[in-house]
Design an enzyme around this catalytic site. Structure first.
Site, mmCIF file in Angstrom:
data_model
loop_
_atom_site.group_PDB
_atom_site.id
_atom_site.type_symbol
_atom_site.label_atom_id
_atom_site.label_comp_id
_atom_site.label_asym_id
_atom_site.label_seq_id
_atom_site.Cartn_x
_atom_site.Cartn_y
_atom_site.Cartn_z
ATOM 1 C CD GLU A 15 11.419 8.542 -21.126
ATOM 2 O OE1 GLU A 15 10.287 7.995 -20.089
ATOM 3 O OE2 GLU A 15 11.334 7.859 -21.785
ATOM 4 C CD GLU A 20 5.446 8.996 -22.838
ATOM 5 O OE1 GLU A 20 6.711 9.863 -22.892
ATOM 6 O OE2 GLU A 20 5.576 7.346 -22.753
HETATM 7 O O1 0X9 Z 1 7.462 2.886 -24.355
HETATM 8 C C1 0X9 Z 1 7.641 3.225 -23.190
HETATM 9 O O2 0X9 Z 1 7.037 2.784 -21.943
HETATM 10 C C2 0X9 Z 1 6.768 4.780 -23.195
HETATM 11 N N1 0X9 Z 1 7.277 5.547 -24.677
HETATM 12 S S1 0X9 Z 1 8.329 6.072 -23.617
HETATM 13 O O3 0X9 Z 1 9.124 6.900 -25.262
HETATM 14 N N2 0X9 Z 1 8.125 7.092 -22.774
HETATM 15 O O4 0X9 Z 1 9.356 5.654 -23.258
HETATM 16 C C3 0X9 Z 1 4.958 4.432 -22.927
HETATM 17 C C4 0X9 Z 1 4.553 3.507 -22.327
HETATM 18 C C5 0X9 Z 1 2.549 3.918 -22.658
HETATM 19 N N3 0X9 Z 1 1.940 3.133 -21.205
HETATM 20 C C6 0X9 Z 1 1.642 1.951 -22.320
HETATM 21 N N4 0X9 Z 1 1.682 1.505 -23.732
HETATM 22 N N5 0X9 Z 1 0.950 1.135 -21.811
HETATM 23 ZN ZN ZN Z 2 9.249 7.176 -20.760
#
Ligand code: 0X9
Ligand code: ZN
Length: 428
Positions: free
Chosen positions: A188, A392
């Site tokens: 990212e 994000e």
């Molecule tokens: O999956 C993740 O860790 C995050 N999205 S990503 O596409 N960048 O990998 C989202 C994390 C969101 N935070 C929580 N749901 N606690």
């Molecule tokens: Zn991420």
């Protein structure tokens, strides 16, 4: 003759030690509409050679990159989808043209320039980990009375998890913390430049006596870590652009890497919000906090928590979301959730007015999906951070290149985030 042998010998050595770069030439990326039936779509894809770009089927879409030989087979499935990228490899090649960085510490520059802030042309391209480090050193040099570079600890492969700490008129370590992390997910790439832009703007505003900014800087101690997963980031530049996790092996598996955003010691043991399979992209590890990076960051969080944590933000991409706790349970929220949501909505409204980009707000579990052991959950649930968000960044899921945000959109993304951040500070 001797020289030839030496060259041959070192070439042979390189080929045994360096891992072959993974090619995505000709990979075509799609965003598939999943509706309620993500698993059925995964089943249909099971015979194809593809890379998942979203770790979970978020509520309405699942993004994938299909290998060149399987593109026609994928299209024959007739799934409702839109094309994210016609050729991922070509986009990666374009994105990897890095501009040189001319450090202000370069001794060939004169003294006046040496104390100046780095040029904003830094944000015209992506950069190496080494140059990122120089950029922060240069920020520190330009604000030497009010900042320091710190090393919170080491990654699995021994790289520094470094950051900058800066403060205002009250002196060092006197105010509540504003604590930013970026690049826990290695691919990212937009996350670190956005954080660096925030640091640049805050320091520049302070040095130029911008009263709005000096008021902000005087109110907090800032701790910005651009690479909470440096090994993964370096690996995306040397070997596999789509790498997500850290680079720690596990004795039980030949698969490498733990998702550090599933390893924080808060509600880690719950099932459902992470994988126990080391081969998965959201592998949680064998125990909470059992990666060198999270051990480091937990200790560092404790060390800066002397006057409370006012704001924690973990920068990710992509999808354009501003997410509040919690991830581990869709029915549990921090006590001040209404205030957090209201501030997040103000930020999203400001960004939309500024650039037209839409960022979706909401509690992370219900808005995106359940996660256990994520950083904002720990910062909120254990460290007591008043605001603990995941942002994000660009692009949105339905357009643009997913993890490849073209370099000419780095500054656009950073500027809209900066507008949002000023709104955030005014609201908290
Ligand atoms: O999956 C993740 O860790 C995050 N999205 S990503 O596409 N960048 O990998 C989202 C994390 C969101 N935070 C929580 N749901 N606690
Ligand atoms: Zn991420």
């Amino acid at each position: 003759m001797q020289l030839t042998l030496a060259v041959l010998f070192s070439a042979a050595l390189t080929s045994v030690t360096a891992e072959q770069r993974v090619s995505y030439d000709g990979y075509k990326a799609y965003s598939i509409v999943t509706g309620d039936d993500g698993q059925a779509i995964r089943d249909k894809l099971s015979d194809l050679d593809f890379v998942a770009l979203t770790v979970h089927e978020a509520s309405d879409h699942f993004d994938v990159a299909i290998a060149p030989d399987d593109v026609s087979e994928f299209e024959a499935l007739g799934l409702e989808s839109s094309v994210i990228s016609d050729d991922l490899g070509a986009e990666f090649a374009e994105e990897s043209i890095f501009e040189d960085y001319y450090s202000t510490s370069d001794s060939s520059l004169d003294k006046r320039q040496a104390s100046a802030l780095p040029a904003l042309s830094w944000f015209n391209s992506y950069h190496t980990y080494a140059d990122h480090r120089l950029f922060f050193n240069d920020l520190n040099a330009a604000f030497s009375q009010n900042s320091e570079i710190f090393v919170a600890g080491k990654s699995y492969q021994g790289r520094d998890i470094y950051g900058i700490h800066f403060w205002g008129a009250g002196g060092k370590g006197k105010k509540p913390a504003v604590y930013f992390h970026a690049t826990v997910h290695a691919r990212e790439w937009i996350a670190a430049p956005v954080e660096e832009y925030h640091a640049w703007q805050l320091i520049n505003g302070y040095l130029t006596n911008d009263t709005q900014i000096t008021a902000i800087v005087d109110s907090y101690d800032f701790y910005f870590i651009p690479f909470s997963n440096p090994d993964g980031f370096v690996y995306t530049q040397t070997t596999n652009r789509l790498w997500r996790k850290n680079r720690q092996p596990r004795s039980s598996s030949s698969c490498i890497g733990t998702d550090n955003n599933r390893n924080w010691p808060f509600q880690w043991s719950l099932s459902g919000g992470a994988s126990t399979n080391p081969c998965d992209e959201d592998y949680k590890g064998l125990a909470a906090s059992d990666t060198p990076e999270i051990t480091t960051l937990v200790n560092y969080t404790k060390s800066i928590n002397t006057n409370g944590i006012k704001l924690f933000i973990d920068f990710h991409s992509y999808g354009q979301y501003i997410l509040q706790p919690y991830g581990y349970n869709c029915g549990i929220y921090p006590a001040n959730i209404n205030k957090q949501l209201s501030v997040a909505n103000q930020v999203a409204t400001r960004i939309f007015a500024y650039s037209g980009a839409r960022y979706t707000t909401g509690a992370s579990c219900s808005t995106l999906y359940a996660t256990t052991g994520s950083a904002p959950d720990y910062q909120s649930g254990v460290a007591g951070a008043e605001y603990a968000w995941t942002i994000e960044l660009r692009p949105s899921s339905s357009s643009g290149g997913g993890f490849v945000l073209p370099a000419n959109l780095i500054l656009t993304t950073a500027r809209e985030q900066w507008e949002g951040l000023k709104t955030l500070f005014a609201a908290i």
